[in-house]
Scaffold this motif. Structure first.
Motif, short mmCIF file in Angstrom:
data_model
loop_
_atom_site.label_atom_id
_atom_site.label_comp_id
_atom_site.label_asym_id
_atom_site.label_seq_id
_atom_site.Cartn_x
_atom_site.Cartn_y
_atom_site.Cartn_z
N SER A 348 -61.02 -1.20 30.65
CA SER A 348 -61.71 0.08 30.50
C SER A 348 -61.05 1.18 31.33
N ALA A 349 -60.61 0.81 32.53
CA ALA A 349 -59.96 1.81 33.40
C ALA A 349 -58.65 2.29 32.78
N ILE A 350 -57.91 1.39 32.14
CA ILE A 350 -56.67 1.79 31.48
C ILE A 350 -56.97 2.73 30.31
N ALA A 351 -57.97 2.38 29.52
CA ALA A 351 -58.35 3.23 28.38
C ALA A 351 -58.80 4.60 28.87
N LEU A 352 -59.52 4.63 29.97
CA LEU A 352 -60.01 5.89 30.51
C LEU A 352 -58.85 6.79 30.94
N ARG A 353 -57.83 6.19 31.54
CA ARG A 353 -56.69 6.99 31.99
C ARG A 353 -55.93 7.62 30.81
N MET A 354 -56.11 7.07 29.64
CA MET A 354 -55.55 7.69 28.43
C MET A 354 -56.62 8.48 27.69
N ASN A 355 -57.72 8.76 28.42
CA ASN A 355 -58.82 9.59 27.89
C ASN A 355 -59.45 9.01 26.63
N TRP A 356 -59.41 7.70 26.50
CA TRP A 356 -59.97 7.01 25.33
C TRP A 356 -59.38 7.56 24.03
N ASN A 357 -58.24 8.17 24.12
CA ASN A 357 -57.65 8.82 22.95
C ASN A 357 -56.20 8.34 22.80
N PHE A 358 -56.04 7.17 22.22
CA PHE A 358 -54.71 6.58 22.11
C PHE A 358 -54.67 5.60 20.94
N ARG A 399 -48.82 11.37 20.19
CA ARG A 399 -49.98 10.57 20.56
C ARG A 399 -49.66 9.66 21.75
N ASN A 400 -50.70 9.33 22.54
CA ASN A 400 -50.58 8.25 23.51
C ASN A 400 -50.44 6.95 22.73
N LEU A 401 -49.40 6.17 23.04
CA LEU A 401 -49.16 4.90 22.34
C LEU A 401 -49.09 3.77 23.36
N TYR A 402 -50.08 2.89 23.32
CA TYR A 402 -50.10 1.73 24.23
C TYR A 402 -49.39 0.58 23.53
N ILE A 403 -48.39 0.02 24.21
CA ILE A 403 -47.58 -1.05 23.62
C ILE A 403 -47.82 -2.34 24.39
N SER A 404 -48.42 -3.32 23.75
CA SER A 404 -48.54 -4.65 24.34
C SER A 404 -47.42 -5.51 23.75
N THR A 405 -46.69 -6.18 24.60
CA THR A 405 -45.51 -6.89 24.14
C THR A 405 -45.12 -7.99 25.09
N ASN A 406 -44.39 -8.98 24.58
CA ASN A 406 -43.81 -10.01 25.45
C ASN A 406 -42.34 -9.73 25.72
N GLU A 407 -41.88 -8.54 25.35
CA GLU A 407 -40.53 -8.11 25.68
C GLU A 407 -40.51 -7.76 27.17
N GLU A 464 -57.78 -6.31 25.02
CA GLU A 464 -58.97 -5.48 25.18
C GLU A 464 -58.64 -4.00 25.15
N VAL A 465 -57.51 -3.62 25.73
CA VAL A 465 -57.10 -2.21 25.66
C VAL A 465 -56.84 -1.83 24.21
N SER A 466 -56.18 -2.70 23.47
CA SER A 466 -55.87 -2.42 22.06
C SER A 466 -57.14 -2.25 21.23
N VAL A 467 -58.15 -3.05 21.52
CA VAL A 467 -59.41 -2.94 20.79
C VAL A 467 -60.04 -1.57 20.99
N ARG A 468 -59.79 -0.96 22.14
CA ARG A 468 -60.37 0.34 22.45
C ARG A 468 -59.57 1.50 21.85
N ALA A 469 -58.43 1.20 21.24
CA ALA A 469 -57.58 2.23 20.64
C ALA A 469 -58.19 2.75 19.34
N LYS A 470 -57.81 3.96 18.95
CA LYS A 470 -58.31 4.52 17.69
C LYS A 470 -57.62 3.87 16.49
N LYS A 471 -56.35 3.53 16.64
CA LYS A 471 -55.63 2.79 15.60
C LYS A 471 -54.90 1.63 16.25
#
Length: 494
Positions: A348-358, A399-407, A464-471
Motif C-alpha cells: 500500500s505504501a508503494i502504491a501511495l507513493r505513486m498516488n494510486w495512479n499507475f 504514465r507511472n509504470l510499475y515493473i515486476s520482474t525477475n530480471e 499486491e502492488v500490481s493488483v492496485r494498478a489501474k491497468k
C-alpha cells in the motif's frame, strides 16, 4: 451525525463487507456521508463550541466525539482517491495540537479484495472557539493510533510508543488462541498432518497443500493443529540454500486465519495433549494412506485424527488428500488465507507513493527466456524495444509504470524511460530497511533477530502492488505469444 468503531470487524468476512445502513449504533463512512452531504465542502471542516467564552487556549480532547467527526470529514475531503471503510477513534498525537487516527480503506481504482490500513497525524487549531484541521500528515504518520502486536506485553521497550487501552486503531494480533485446561481442550476434536514431502518445496505448492489441509479440517468440523514453522526453498533465498524455521506469520495473516477458522498452535496442542490424554481418555485415530478420503473419516469420534505421510514422493504430498473423489467435496478455503498485513502495508505504501495512479506489467525472463526450445519468443518479446511496441496502444505515454520482474538488472528496461516513468520494487527499499515499521515488526516476531525481505516476500509485494494498478499486463497472454509452461501447453482460455 454518528460514526463509531465496532471491534468485531467484518473485514474478515469479505462477502459481508458491504456498506449497509441499519438502525444500530454502528455506522460506516457511507452512512456518515449520506446523512451529512452538505458538510463536505472545499472549506476546512469546523465545528462550533457550545461555550463561546475564553476557550481558544483550552486543550484539544482527541477523544471528543465531535473531534472524531471533524477528523473523519477532513480525511474524506482530502483523500478523494480512496473508499473509506471504518475509522478508529482518535488518540493523542505528537503534541497538544495534534491527534492521530486510523482507518481502513480500499483505493477507488484498485482491485484488491482486502482492506488496507492507514493512520495519520492531524494538526488542529482553535480560533474564536472554532476548531479546525489545518494539516494532515503523510501515510502512516499517526503511529499512536496503531496498536502493536497484541500479546499483552508492553511494547515500549521495543522502541514503540505505549498505546492506551482505549485506542481503537488497527490491532495486529499474531498469536494463536490458547485453550485453557478447564475441560474445553478435552471436549475438542482435532486434525493434524505429520511429515510429508511438501516441506521445502515451492511456496505455491505449500499454499495449495495447506489449503487442502485446512479444507479437510473444515469439512470434518475439527480444529486444525498448525506447525507455524516453514521451510523456505532455495529459489527464494539470497543464500541459494533451503532455510528452515521461517515463521508462517512472515507470509500469511494469522489473525485473519484464526478469525475465519478453528486453529491451534502445534506446540501448545502437544503440551496439553500430553497432560490430559491419560486423565481424560483422549484417543488418536492414525491415518497413513492419503487415499482414505475425508468422507471416510467423517464418523470418527476420536479426539485427534493424525494423517501421517511417508517419504515416497509424490504420494506423500498433502494435496493428494483432496484429489480424486474428494476434489468436488472438499473446497479449498483460499479466502481464509491472506498475505500477511506487514506485506500488504508495504504494498500500500508503494502504491501511495505513486498516488494510486499507475499501471503495472509483469515481465518474466530468467531461465525461461534463455530456454529457446520451450519459449522461443520470450526473450525477444520481453526486450525493451518489443515492450514499447506492445504497450503503445495499451498504456499512455507519461504514465507511472510499475515493473515486476525477475530480471536482476533493472537498467535493462531503461529504454522504457523515454515514454514512461518506470518504477521497480527496490526503489522503495526504505519501507523494509532497519528504520522501517516492517523491520521492527518482523524482528519482534523473530525473537529479536532481523528478518530479510526474501524472494517470496518480494514476489508477494510485487503481486499486491500490481493488483492496485489501474491497468495490469502479464507476461504470458499479454506480452508474448509463448505459452506459460512451454511449447504446446497454452490452454484454450489463453
Amino acid at each position: 451525525m454518528a460514526a463509531t468503531y465496532e471491534p468485531d470487524d467484518s473485514l474478515f468476512h469479505p462477502s459481508d463487507a458491504t456498506f449497509k445502513s441499519d438502525k444500530s449504533v454502528v455506522k460506516t463512512v457511507e452512512d456518515l456521508m449520506a446523512s451529512n452531504e452538505s458538510a463536505f465542502t472545499d472549506v476546512a471542516p469546523t465545528f462550533e463550541e457550545a461555550d463561546k467564552g475564553d476557550c481558544d487556549h483550552d486543550p484539544i480532547d482527541c477523544g471528543d466525539p465531535e473531534v472524531f467527526q471533524l477528523l473523519m470529514r477532513a480525511a474524506i475531503e482530502k483523500l478523494k482517491d480512496v473508499n473509506f471503510y471504518r475509522f478508529g477513534r482518535p488518540v493523542g498525537g505528537i503534541n497538544a495540537n495534534s491527534c492521530h487516527m486510523a482507518w481502513r480503506f480500499r483505493p477507488k481504482e484498485g482491485k484488491t479484495a482486502t482492506f488496507d490500513k492507514d493512520y495519520r497525524n492531524f494538526v488542529l487549531v482553535r480560533e474564536n472557539c472554532t476548531l479546525s484541521v489545518v494539516g494532515i500528515g503523510d501515510y502512516h504518520s499517526g503511529g499512536n493510533a496503531m496498536k502493536r502486536t497484541g500479546n499483552g506485553k508492553d511494547t515500549e521497550k521495543e522502541g514503540f510508543e505505549k498505546v492506551r487501552s482505549e485506542m481503537t486503531g488497527e490491532t495486529a494480533n499474531d498469536s494463536l488462541p490458547e485453550v485453557e485446561l478447564d475441560g474445553s481442550f478435552s471436549r475438542g476434536k482435532y486434525l493434524i498432518y505429520s511429515g510429508g514431502g511438501d516441506r521445502c518445496k515451492s511456496m505455491h505448492q505449500y499454499y495449495w497443500s495447506f489449503n487442502c489441509m485446512l479444507g479437510e479440517a473444515q469439512y470434518l468440523n475439527r480444529t486444525l493443529v498448525l506447525d507455524l514453522s516453514i521451510c523456505l526453498p532455495s529459489i527464494y533465498t539470497s543464500s541459494g540454500q533451503e532455510e528452515d524455521g521461517k515463521d508462517f506469520r512472515f507470509y500469511f495473516d494469522i489473525e485473519h486465519l484464526k478469525d475465519s477458522a478453528s486453529v491451534l498452535d502445534q506446540a501448545q496442542f502437544w503440551s496439553d495433549w500430553n497432560k490430559l490424554r491419560e486423565r481424560d481418555g483422549l484417543t488418536l485415530h492414525l491415518v497413513e494412506d492419503y487415499r482414505i478420503t475425508p468422507m471416510k473419516l467423517a464418523g470418527v469420534e476420536d479426539a485427534l485424527i493424525m494423517r501421517k505421510f511417508g517419504t515416497v514422493e509424490p504420494d506423500n504430498f498433502w494435496y493428494r488428500v483432496c484429489e480424486g473423489e474428494a476434489d468436488s467435496i472438499i473446497p479449498r478455503p483460499f479466502h481464509m488465507v491472506w498475505k500477511s498485513r506487514s506485506l500488504l502495508d508495504v504494498s500500500s505504501a508503494i502504491a501511495l507513493r505513486m498516488n494510486w495512479n499507475f499501471d503495472a506489467i509483469h515481465v518474466e525472463r530468467g531461465e525461461k527466456a534463455r530456454n529457446k526450445e520451450q519459449w522461443p519468443n520470450l526473450d525477444r518479446d520481453t526486450s525493451p524495444e518489443a515492450l514499447l511496441v506492445t504497450l503503445q496502444d495499451k498504456i499512455e505515454a507519461g504514465r507511472n509504470l510499475y515493473i515486476s520482474t525477475n530480471e536482476p538488472n533493472t537498467s535493462f528496461f531503461d529504454p522504457l524511460k523515454a515514454k514512461y516513468s518506470t518504477h521497480f520494487l527496490d526503489e522503495f527499499k526504505d519501507l523494509w530497511d532497519e528504520n522501517s515499521d516492517w523491520y521492527a515488526e518482523m524482528k519482534k516476531l523473530n525473537n529479536g533477530k532481523p528478518v530479510e525481505l526474501d524472494g517470496y516476500m518480494r514476489m508477494s509485494i510485487d503481486a499486491e502492488v500490481s493488483v492496485r494498478a489501474k491497468k495490469q499486463f502479464e507476461t504470458f497472454n499479454d506480452l508474448t505469444k509463448d505459452c506459460k509452461d512451454g511449447i504446446d501447453t497454452c490452454t484454450s482460455a489463453s
